[in-house]
Write a protein that holds these residues in place. Structure first.
Motif, PDB file in Angstrom:
ATOM      1  N   ASP A  97       0.760  -1.148  -0.055  1.00 52.08           N
ATOM      2  CA  ASP A  97      -0.063   0.131   0.003  1.00 52.08           C
ATOM      3  C   ASP A  97       0.996   1.299   0.067  1.00 52.08           C
ATOM      4  N   TYR A  98       1.955   1.356   0.595  1.00 49.98           N
ATOM      5  CA  TYR A  98       2.793   2.541   0.632  1.00 49.98           C
ATOM      6  C   TYR A  98       3.939   2.506  -0.074  1.00 49.98           C
ATOM      7  N   ALA A  99       4.035   1.735  -1.373  1.00 53.83           N
ATOM      8  CA  ALA A  99       5.064   1.436  -2.242  1.00 53.83           C
ATOM      9  C   ALA A  99       5.299   2.882  -2.986  1.00 53.83           C
ATOM     10  N   ARG A 100       4.283   3.548  -3.308  1.00 53.94           N
ATOM     11  CA  ARG A 100       4.600   4.873  -4.240  1.00 53.94           C
ATOM     12  C   ARG A 100       5.010   5.845  -3.293  1.00 53.94           C
ATOM     13  N   LEU A 101       4.660   5.982  -2.093  1.00 51.71           N
ATOM     14  CA  LEU A 101       4.914   6.949  -1.121  1.00 51.71           C
ATOM     15  C   LEU A 101       6.403   6.716  -0.663  1.00 51.71           C
ATOM     16  N   GLY A 102       6.777   5.382  -0.471  1.00 53.55           N
ATOM     17  CA  GLY A 102       8.180   4.905  -0.136  1.00 53.55           C
ATOM     18  C   GLY A 102       9.086   5.594  -1.202  1.00 53.55           C
ATOM     19  N   TYR A 103       8.689   5.239  -2.643  1.00 52.33           N
ATOM     20  CA  TYR A 103       9.763   5.668  -3.461  1.00 52.33           C
ATOM     21  C   TYR A 103       9.884   7.268  -3.949  1.00 52.33           C
ATOM     22  N   SER A 104       8.513   8.047  -3.260  1.00 50.62           N
ATOM     23  CA  SER A 104       8.722   9.534  -3.202  1.00 50.62           C
ATOM     24  C   SER A 104      10.036  10.002  -2.475  1.00 50.62           C
ATOM     25  N   LEU A 105      10.407   9.078  -1.534  1.00 47.94           N
ATOM     26  CA  LEU A 105      11.353   9.535  -0.498  1.00 47.94           C
ATOM     27  C   LEU A 105      12.764   8.890  -1.104  1.00 47.94           C
ATOM     28  N   SER A 106      12.843   8.504  -2.321  1.00 48.33           N
ATOM     29  CA  SER A 106      13.897   8.178  -3.126  1.00 48.33           C
ATOM     30  C   SER A 106      14.360   6.772  -2.349  1.00 48.33           C
ATOM     31  N   ALA A 107      13.552   5.669  -2.017  1.00 43.30           N
ATOM     32  CA  ALA A 107      13.805   4.556  -1.553  1.00 43.30           C
ATOM     33  C   ALA A 107      14.576   3.648  -2.558  1.00 43.30           C
ATOM     34  N   SER A 108      15.674   3.238  -2.185  1.00 41.29           N
ATOM     35  CA  SER A 108      16.505   1.912  -2.965  1.00 41.29           C
ATOM     36  C   SER A 108      15.591   0.768  -3.601  1.00 41.29           C
ATOM     37  N   TYR A 109      14.687   0.433  -2.479  1.00 38.58           N
ATOM     38  CA  TYR A 109      13.676  -0.857  -2.831  1.00 38.58           C
ATOM     39  C   TYR A 109      12.613  -1.009  -1.685  1.00 38.58           C
ATOM     40  N   TYR A 110      11.691  -1.743  -1.852  1.00 45.20           N
ATOM     41  CA  TYR A 110      10.580  -1.973  -1.200  1.00 45.20           C
ATOM     42  C   TYR A 110      10.354  -3.387  -1.049  1.00 45.20           C
ATOM     43  N   LEU A 111      10.728  -3.827   0.015  1.00 44.06           N
ATOM     44  CA  LEU A 111      10.625  -5.383   0.361  1.00 44.06           C
ATOM     45  C   LEU A 111       9.338  -5.813   1.206  1.00 44.06           C
ATOM     46  N   LEU A 112       8.618  -6.984   0.754  1.00 44.45           N
ATOM     47  CA  LEU A 112       7.661  -7.649   1.430  1.00 44.45           C
ATOM     48  C   LEU A 112       8.066  -8.699   2.419  1.00 44.45           C
ATOM     49  N   LYS A 113       7.397  -8.363   3.794  1.00 43.67           N
ATOM     50  CA  LYS A 113       7.686  -9.786   4.459  1.00 43.67           C
ATOM     51  C   LYS A 113       6.759 -10.599   4.316  1.00 43.67           C
ATOM     52  N   PRO A 114       7.203 -11.861   4.679  1.00 46.01           N
ATOM     53  CA  PRO A 114       8.553 -12.263   5.267  1.00 46.01           C
ATOM     54  C   PRO A 114       9.637 -12.304   4.118  1.00 46.01           C
ATOM     55  N   LEU A 115      10.782 -11.904   4.533  1.00 47.37           N
ATOM     56  CA  LEU A 115      11.794 -12.179   3.655  1.00 47.37           C
ATOM     57  C   LEU A 115      12.089 -13.324   3.253  1.00 47.37           C
ATOM     58  N   SER A 116      12.042 -14.454   3.770  1.00 47.69           N
ATOM     59  CA  SER A 116      12.098 -15.901   3.765  1.00 47.69           C
ATOM     60  C   SER A 116      11.202 -16.129   2.518  1.00 47.69           C
ATOM     61  N   SER A 117      10.192 -15.450   2.045  1.00 49.65           N
ATOM     62  CA  SER A 117       9.203 -15.626   0.968  1.00 49.65           C
ATOM     63  C   SER A 117       9.835 -14.705  -0.155  1.00 49.65           C
ATOM     64  N   HIS A 118      10.700 -13.927   0.076  1.00 49.46           N
ATOM     65  CA  HIS A 118      10.816 -12.893  -1.122  1.00 49.46           C
ATOM     66  C   HIS A 118      12.516 -12.822  -1.185  1.00 49.46           C
ATOM     67  N   GLN A 119      13.069 -14.038  -1.273  1.00 50.28           N
ATOM     68  CA  GLN A 119      14.709 -14.031  -1.093  1.00 50.28           C
ATOM     69  C   GLN A 119      15.088 -13.229  -2.410  1.00 50.28           C
ATOM     70  N   ALA A 120      14.511 -13.581  -3.845  1.00 53.05           N
ATOM     71  CA  ALA A 120      15.018 -13.112  -4.855  1.00 53.05           C
ATOM     72  C   ALA A 120      14.929 -11.379  -4.964  1.00 53.05           C
ATOM     73  N   ASP A 121      13.835 -10.888  -4.233  1.00 50.97           N
ATOM     74  CA  ASP A 121      13.763  -9.586  -4.117  1.00 50.97           C
ATOM     75  C   ASP A 121      14.766  -8.852  -3.085  1.00 50.97           C
ATOM     76  N   PHE A 122      15.195  -9.801  -2.177  1.00 51.71           N
ATOM     77  CA  PHE A 122      16.137  -9.217  -1.379  1.00 51.71           C
ATOM     78  C   PHE A 122      17.541  -9.308  -1.930  1.00 51.71           C
ATOM     79  N   GLU A 123      18.005 -10.194  -2.890  1.00 49.65           N
ATOM     80  CA  GLU A 123      19.205 -10.317  -3.601  1.00 49.65           C
ATOM     81  C   GLU A 123      18.897  -9.024  -4.722  1.00 49.65           C
TER      82      GLU A 123
END
Length: 219
Positions: free
Chosen positions: A66-92
């Motif tokens: 829900d906050y992805a667009r607002l997060g990138y407006s702050l020049s975020a490098s990435y937006y990761l969903l938890k749990p990280l164990s289910s999104h290992q490729a995104d973490f890499e």
């Protein structure tokens, strides 16, 4: 972290307020920011961090997009969903971007004000405007009337991707935009600047591309 050859010291904080107190003394290079925190959420914490540092890389952690667009407006490098164990490729991918993404060099803009030469860090400039035949540089701390016409003062910033001519006689630093609606850009200090009616669609698209450029490692 070792896989990505990052030499690091890891520090944990219970909430945003304690983190900001430390950030006032330490120049953190990479921050993993949880969005849902007590007292002050990750978005507000990051917004306050950005007032101090444009160079720190932020990776948001959350359970929702829900906050992805607002997060990138702050020049975020990435937006990761938890749990990280289910999104290992995104973490890499996030770690790769944090290695490859080069922040803006700290540049300065030289101007004449009160018969003196000032060198202003460009990351501190909110916007530059021209009213009543006076060109003014707006920062969070003050408004500086400077010598020279608008085109002359802003010429050095025309190729800087952070700056956008959103209206006649207004050049805005997109790093300081907190919100955009149909007619205005709202800055982190609450000021609202108009968007040109003729080029509104194009200008909003330029800003959208800039906001999401962090996903591709583009500055």
């Amino acid at each position: 972290m070792k896989k990505h050859q990052l030499d690091y010291t890891l520090t944990e904080f219970e909430d945003g307020e304690n983190f900001l107190k430390a950030a006032a003394q330490i120049n953190f290079q990479l921050v993993f920011m949880d969005i849902y925190m007590e007292n002050m959420d990750g978005i507000e914490t990051s917004r306050r961090l950005r007032r101090k540092s444009k160079l720190c890389k932020i990776v948001f952690l959350t359970i929702t997009e829900d906050y992805a667009r607002l997060g990138y407006s702050l020049s975020a490098s990435y937006y990761l969903l938890k749990p990280l164990s289910s999104h290992q490729a995104d973490f890499e991918e996030a770690m790769e971007l944090c290695q490859l993404k080069s922040p803006h060099e700290v540049m300065t803009l030289s101007v004449m004000a009160d018969r003196q030469t000032l060198k202003l860090p460009t990351d501190k400039i909110l916007y530059i405007d021209h009213q009543n035949r006076v060109t003014r540089i707006h920062t969070a701390e003050r408004v500086i009337p400077v010598s020279g016409g608008f085109q002359e003062v802003t010429a050095a910033l025309q190729k800087d991707k952070r700056f956008l001519a959103c209206y006649r006689g207004i050049l805005i630093n997109m790093d300081h935009i907190s919100h955009v609606d149909s007619q205005t850009f709202r800055l982190i200090n609450g000021e609202e600047l108009p968007i040109s009616l003729r080029n509104r669609k194009q200008l909003r698209e330029v800003y959208r591309q800039y906001v999401f450029s962090g996903m591709e490692g583009i500055v």
